[in-house]
Design an enzyme around this catalytic site. Structure first.
Site, PDB file in Angstrom:
ATOM      1  N   ARG A 267       0.829  -1.207   0.000  1.00 28.57           N
ATOM      2  CA  ARG A 267       0.000   0.000   0.000  1.00 28.57           C
ATOM      3  C   ARG A 267       0.864   1.258   0.000  1.00 28.57           C
ATOM      4  O   ARG A 267       0.481   2.286  -0.523  1.00 28.57           O
ATOM      5  CB  ARG A 267      -0.939  -0.036   1.216  1.00 28.57           C
ATOM      6  CG  ARG A 267      -1.990  -1.143   1.122  1.00 28.57           C
ATOM      7  CD  ARG A 267      -3.014  -1.044   2.241  1.00 28.57           C
ATOM      8  NE  ARG A 267      -4.071  -2.035   2.066  1.00 28.57           N
ATOM      9  CZ  ARG A 267      -4.062  -3.238   2.610  1.00 28.57           C
ATOM     10  NH1 ARG A 267      -3.042  -3.606   3.363  1.00 28.57           N
ATOM     11  NH2 ARG A 267      -5.065  -4.076   2.407  1.00 28.57           N
TER      12      ARG A 267
ATOM     13  N   ASP B 182      -4.243 -14.465  17.372  1.00 26.92           N
ATOM     14  CA  ASP B 182      -2.820 -14.185  17.167  1.00 26.92           C
ATOM     15  C   ASP B 182      -1.943 -15.352  17.618  1.00 26.92           C
ATOM     16  O   ASP B 182      -1.218 -15.933  16.824  1.00 26.92           O
ATOM     17  CB  ASP B 182      -2.411 -12.906  17.891  1.00 26.92           C
ATOM     18  CG  ASP B 182      -0.992 -12.489  17.535  1.00 26.92           C
ATOM     19  OD1 ASP B 182      -0.788 -11.989  16.414  1.00 26.92           O
ATOM     20  OD2 ASP B 182      -0.094 -12.690  18.366  1.00 26.92           O
TER      21      ASP B 182
ATOM     22  N   LYS C  83      -1.159 -16.913   9.273  1.00 28.10           N
ATOM     23  CA  LYS C  83      -2.186 -17.239  10.264  1.00 28.10           C
ATOM     24  C   LYS C  83      -2.670 -15.943  10.924  1.00 28.10           C
ATOM     25  O   LYS C  83      -1.929 -14.939  10.933  1.00 28.10           O
ATOM     26  CB  LYS C  83      -1.620 -18.219  11.303  1.00 28.10           C
ATOM     27  CG  LYS C  83      -0.312 -17.726  11.991  1.00 28.10           C
ATOM     28  CD  LYS C  83      -0.595 -16.787  13.124  1.00 28.10           C
ATOM     29  CE  LYS C  83       0.639 -16.083  13.608  1.00 28.10           C
ATOM     30  NZ  LYS C  83       0.308 -14.956  14.497  1.00 28.10           N
TER      31      LYS C  83
END
Length: 321
Positions: A33, A174, A93
């Site tokens: 970005r 997390d 993940k």
């Protein structure tokens, strides 16, 4: 040869790019970005194509597989877009935020005849193949109980990704995904019973939890997760004839095995912690090039289902779900 692209040049992406280079893979493009960050990343790893944003990468006809290293809150849209552009996908993940997102993704991947996988190191570390062979041989008897601790102090900043609900924060998505993936690797089925308790952060996400899982065969697993304390990353698999201790289980290269009947302990070693991401690369290549069974995807689905049940118990949801 496969041509790879990376979406999101953050810290884990640096490690993955290095793993690709070590494996002799072609890293063709990076999407960022912030284009200046993308250009700096490309210079570090001699990547010939830099795109501002992700669309250019996905529309690049020479890119075969994309590695997604953005925060998990953004995975669903990016993965779906990648699949619609004919790209295989390896995503960090947690692969998605909930089970419905994962169902959509796997259905589209099947329709497009593409591979999608979660970059879960536990599923690919060679030590676990060795331990499963030991277990299959009956060396520690029938597995009855597992215990997993994963705790990591995070800066108490409500705006960072660990505690921000707009970024699907919380310990479960997390670090909990690692603990649950370890458990799922050693139990026979997705747990039939899920019991838990949680401490929430001021933002409403989970910051500490205790979890009990039980399979229909009676196997029991206990898990503790916390962003409030630090402790060794440790897992134990207990059987009727012995037990296995694994330190730093997310990227383990050795384990201690105690045999109760013989009264002895031995150390099993296999693989290298430093090559954890290289093993992920190899596994993804096998899935794409050799059409081998995708044995880890059912584990990923089961873990996501467990996390859905836990968040429902905790009354934690995200506005974008």
């Amino acid at each position: 040869m496969l041509k790879w692209a990376i979406l999101g040049p953050g810290s884990i992406a640096h490690h993955f790019a290095a793993a690709l280079k070590d494996e002799g893979e072609t890293l063709l493009a990076v999407g960022a970005r912030n284009k200046s960050k993308g250009q700096a990343f490309a210079e570090d790893f001699d990547i010939p194509r830099v795109y501002e944003g992700f669309q250019g990468v996905l529309e690049d006809p020479e890119v075969d597989v994309v590695y997604i290293a953005t925060p998990h809150a953004f995975h669903y849209d990016t993965i779906m877009e990648a699949l619609n552009h004919g790209k295989h996908v390896l995503a960090e993940k947690a692969i998605t935020v909930n089970g419905k997102q994962l169902e959509d993704i796997t259905a589209l991947a099947a329709e497009k005849q593409l591979i999608v996988a979660e970059a879960m190191t536990i599923y690919h570390m060679p030590i676990y193949k060795e331990l499963h062979q030991l277990i299959d041989a009956g060396k520690i008897g029938e597995i009855q109980t597992l215990s997993v601790n994963f705790n990591s102090i995070k800066e108490n900043d409500p705006s960072n990704r660990f505690f921000n609900p707009d970024l699907a924060g919380g310990a479960l998505l997390d670090i909990g995904v690692y603990a649950l993936s370890f458990v799922r690797l050693f139990i026979k089925d997705e747990p039939a019973e899920v019991i838990s308790t949680v401490t929430k952060h001021e933002t409403g996400v989970d910051q500490q939890a205790g979890i009990i899982l039980k399979t229909k065969q009676g196997q029991l697993a206990t898990i503790t997760l916390s962003f409030m304390v630090e402790s060794p990353e440790r897992a134990t698999v207990m059987g009727t004839k012995g037990f296995i201790d694994v330190e730093k289980f997310s990227r383990a290269e050795k384990a201690s095995v105690c045999y109760l009947e013989q009264g002895k302990t031995e150390t099993i070693e296999a693989g290298e912690t430093e090559k954890a991401l290289q093993y992920e690369v190899r596994a993804m290549k096998e899935l794409i090039e050799n059409d081998v069974p995708h044995v880890t995807l059912p584990y990923t689905k089961d873990v996501m289902n467990i996390m859905d049940k836990l968040r429902k118990q905790w009354e934690i949801s995200f506005s974008f779900e």
